[in-house]
Design a protein around this motif. Structure first.
Motif, mmCIF file in Angstrom:
data_model
loop_
_atom_site.group_PDB
_atom_site.id
_atom_site.type_symbol
_atom_site.label_atom_id
_atom_site.label_comp_id
_atom_site.label_asym_id
_atom_site.label_seq_id
_atom_site.Cartn_x
_atom_site.Cartn_y
_atom_site.Cartn_z
ATOM 1 N N TYR A 101 13.422 87.123 36.234
ATOM 2 C CA TYR A 101 14.425 87.818 37.045
ATOM 3 C C TYR A 101 15.636 86.914 37.221
ATOM 4 C CZ TYR A 101 10.588 90.962 38.006
ATOM 5 O OH TYR A 101 9.548 91.838 37.849
ATOM 6 N N LYS A 102 16.830 87.517 37.313
ATOM 7 C CA LYS A 102 18.066 86.748 37.409
ATOM 8 C C LYS A 102 18.215 86.008 38.730
ATOM 9 C CE LYS A 102 21.229 88.959 34.261
ATOM 10 N NZ LYS A 102 22.548 89.537 34.122
ATOM 11 N N THR A 103 17.722 86.603 39.816
ATOM 12 C CA THR A 103 17.836 85.956 41.123
ATOM 13 C C THR A 103 16.475 85.928 41.803
ATOM 14 O OG1 THR A 103 18.316 88.001 42.319
ATOM 15 C CG2 THR A 103 20.207 86.794 41.405
ATOM 16 N N ARG A 104 16.355 85.043 42.768
ATOM 17 C CA ARG A 104 15.105 84.947 43.512
ATOM 18 C C ARG A 104 14.897 86.189 44.368
ATOM 19 N NH1 ARG A 104 13.295 79.825 47.206
ATOM 20 N NH2 ARG A 104 11.390 80.740 48.003
ATOM 21 N N SER A 105 15.985 86.766 44.878
ATOM 22 C CA SER A 105 15.836 87.968 45.703
ATOM 23 C C SER A 105 15.368 89.150 44.854
ATOM 24 C CB SER A 105 17.141 88.303 46.421
ATOM 25 O OG SER A 105 18.166 88.578 45.501
ATOM 26 N N LEU A 106 15.817 89.248 43.597
ATOM 27 C CA LEU A 106 15.310 90.303 42.708
ATOM 28 C C LEU A 106 13.825 90.100 42.429
ATOM 29 C CD1 LEU A 106 18.160 90.736 40.070
ATOM 30 C CD2 LEU A 106 17.472 92.348 41.846
ATOM 31 N N ALA A 107 13.416 88.848 42.274
ATOM 32 C CA ALA A 107 12.004 88.554 42.068
ATOM 33 C C ALA A 107 11.184 88.948 43.295
ATOM 34 C CB ALA A 107 11.820 87.076 41.760
ATOM 35 N N ALA A 108 11.693 88.646 44.478
ATOM 36 C CA ALA A 108 10.993 88.998 45.716
ATOM 37 C C ALA A 108 10.901 90.514 45.869
ATOM 38 C CB ALA A 108 11.696 88.386 46.920
ATOM 39 N N GLN A 109 11.963 91.233 45.503
ATOM 40 C CA GLN A 109 11.939 92.694 45.566
ATOM 41 C C GLN A 109 10.918 93.273 44.590
ATOM 42 O OE1 GLN A 109 15.938 94.005 44.845
ATOM 43 N NE2 GLN A 109 16.714 93.129 46.755
ATOM 44 N N ALA A 110 10.821 92.700 43.400
ATOM 45 C CA ALA A 110 9.849 93.174 42.416
ATOM 46 C C ALA A 110 8.419 92.939 42.906
ATOM 47 C CB ALA A 110 10.069 92.471 41.085
ATOM 48 N N VAL A 111 8.184 91.798 43.530
ATOM 49 C CA VAL A 111 6.857 91.504 44.070
ATOM 50 C C VAL A 111 6.530 92.490 45.188
ATOM 51 C CG1 VAL A 111 5.466 89.802 45.299
ATOM 52 C CG2 VAL A 111 6.913 89.081 43.407
ATOM 53 N N ALA A 112 7.508 92.739 46.079
ATOM 54 C CA ALA A 112 7.288 93.667 47.194
ATOM 55 C C ALA A 112 7.052 95.092 46.702
ATOM 56 C CB ALA A 112 8.483 93.633 48.145
ATOM 57 N N ALA A 113 7.674 95.456 45.588
ATOM 58 C CA ALA A 113 7.516 96.811 45.035
ATOM 59 C C ALA A 113 6.211 96.969 44.264
ATOM 60 C CB ALA A 113 8.701 97.144 44.139
ATOM 61 N N GLY A 114 5.479 95.879 44.061
ATOM 62 C CA GLY A 114 4.196 95.958 43.363
ATOM 63 C C GLY A 114 4.303 95.815 41.857
ATOM 64 N N HIS A 115 5.437 95.322 41.358
ATOM 65 C CA HIS A 115 5.615 95.154 39.915
ATOM 66 C C HIS A 115 4.995 93.862 39.396
ATOM 67 C CE1 HIS A 115 8.197 98.622 39.852
ATOM 68 N NE2 HIS A 115 9.030 98.057 40.721
ATOM 69 N N VAL A 116 4.542 93.016 40.313
ATOM 70 C CA VAL A 116 3.923 91.744 39.931
ATOM 71 C C VAL A 116 2.522 91.713 40.537
ATOM 72 C CG1 VAL A 116 4.078 89.241 40.089
ATOM 73 C CG2 VAL A 116 6.165 90.598 39.897
ATOM 74 N N LYS A 117 1.543 91.438 39.667
ATOM 75 C CA LYS A 117 0.154 91.373 40.127
ATOM 76 C C LYS A 117 -0.440 90.037 39.728
ATOM 77 C CE LYS A 117 -0.495 96.303 39.817
ATOM 78 N NZ LYS A 117 -1.240 97.413 39.254
ATOM 79 N N LEU A 118 -1.189 89.461 40.641
ATOM 80 C CA LEU A 118 -1.881 88.195 40.413
ATOM 81 C C LEU A 118 -3.362 88.510 40.291
ATOM 82 C CD1 LEU A 118 -1.858 85.057 40.355
ATOM 83 C CD2 LEU A 118 -2.103 85.135 42.830
ATOM 84 N N ALA A 119 -3.926 88.260 39.128
ATOM 85 C CA ALA A 119 -5.337 88.551 38.850
ATOM 86 C C ALA A 119 -5.664 90.011 39.146
ATOM 87 C CB ALA A 119 -6.240 87.615 39.644
ATOM 88 N N GLY A 120 -4.736 90.910 38.848
ATOM 89 C CA GLY A 120 -4.972 92.339 39.010
ATOM 90 C C GLY A 120 -4.697 92.891 40.397
ATOM 91 N N HIS A 121 -4.273 92.063 41.336
ATOM 92 C CA HIS A 121 -4.015 92.501 42.701
ATOM 93 C C HIS A 121 -2.551 92.286 43.053
ATOM 94 C CE1 HIS A 121 -8.321 92.815 43.328
ATOM 95 N NE2 HIS A 121 -8.449 91.577 42.862
ATOM 96 N N THR A 122 -1.981 93.237 43.802
ATOM 97 C CA THR A 122 -0.612 93.051 44.270
ATOM 98 C C THR A 122 -0.596 91.944 45.315
ATOM 99 O OG1 THR A 122 -0.890 94.777 45.933
ATOM 100 C CG2 THR A 122 0.087 95.429 43.833
ATOM 101 N N VAL A 123 0.506 91.224 45.379
ATOM 102 C CA VAL A 123 0.621 90.085 46.283
ATOM 103 C C VAL A 123 1.955 90.139 47.009
ATOM 104 C CG1 VAL A 123 -0.868 88.554 44.953
ATOM 105 C CG2 VAL A 123 1.551 88.661 44.421
ATOM 106 N N LYS A 124 2.125 89.256 47.967
ATOM 107 C CA LYS A 124 3.404 89.110 48.658
ATOM 108 C C LYS A 124 4.205 87.988 47.990
ATOM 109 C CE LYS A 124 1.789 90.767 53.096
ATOM 110 N NZ LYS A 124 1.645 90.476 54.518
ATOM 111 N N ALA A 125 5.513 87.980 48.227
ATOM 112 C CA ALA A 125 6.400 87.014 47.583
ATOM 113 C C ALA A 125 6.074 85.573 47.971
ATOM 114 C CB ALA A 125 7.853 87.325 47.928
ATOM 115 N N ALA A 126 5.511 85.353 49.148
ATOM 116 C CA ALA A 126 5.221 84.000 49.615
ATOM 117 C C ALA A 126 3.893 83.464 49.080
ATOM 118 C CB ALA A 126 5.190 83.973 51.141
ATOM 119 N N ARG A 127 3.171 84.244 48.319
ATOM 120 C CA ARG A 127 1.878 83.816 47.780
ATOM 121 C C ARG A 127 2.061 82.588 46.895
ATOM 122 N NH1 ARG A 127 -3.475 85.809 46.704
ATOM 123 N NH2 ARG A 127 -4.374 84.032 45.664
ATOM 124 N N GLU A 128 1.183 81.619 47.072
ATOM 125 C CA GLU A 128 1.252 80.386 46.291
ATOM 126 C C GLU A 128 0.677 80.619 44.891
ATOM 127 O OE1 GLU A 128 2.547 77.297 47.204
ATOM 128 O OE2 GLU A 128 3.340 78.405 48.908
#
Length: 136
Positions: free
Chosen positions: A26-53
């Motif tokens: 993603y071009k910006t960190r805020s776009l990345a955070a929005q994608a995570v919040a929208a559920g477009h990013v999954k960690l091990a098959g589960h949706t996560v929050k942007a602050a997830r380590e």
């Protein structure tokens, strides 16, 4: 295959939105955070929050537009680096690479209607458009 950190000690973990930005998904960190919040990013098959380590070895599924990447995190970097260096931060799975290649080939063989049009319609094209829409 380890990625060396440039000018700093190796990181143990990092926020997922910041890593997506440094890895150039993603071009910006805020776009990345929005994608995570929208559920477009999954960690091990589960949706996560942007602050997830995120740690090296984690598996991510990232949706960017109509393209879905399935990757394994190889390294962390605090700063956004050039694309060549950013690609060393992750490894794409074979099935993901094959799926993306098939999508690219399908787009090449059957482009979206109107993708070849550039700029404003000509006078003749506008008349045709008006004729079509006025009759409906």
């Amino acid at each position: 295959m380890a990625v060396e950190q440039i000018g700093q000690a190796a990181l143990a973990s990092m926020r997922i939105d910041k890593w997506l930005w440094t890895a150039r998904f993603y071009k910006t960190r805020s776009l990345a955070a929005q994608a995570v919040a929208a559920g477009h990013v999954k960690l091990a098959g589960h949706t996560v929050k942007a602050a997830r380590e995120l740690r090296p070895g984690d598996e991510l599924e990232i949706g960017v537009g109509d393209t879905v990447w399935k990757i394994v995190v190889r390294g962390l970097n605090e700063q956004r680096r050039p694309a060549v260096e950013a690609q060393r931060l992750y490894g794409e799975t074979v099935e993901s690479h094959q799926r993306r290649a098939a999508q690219q080939e399908a787009r090449r063989l059957a482009p979206a209607p109107g993708s070849d049009l550039r700029g404003r319609p000509t006078k003749k094209a506008r008349r045709l458009i008006r004729g079509f829409t006025d009759n409906c």
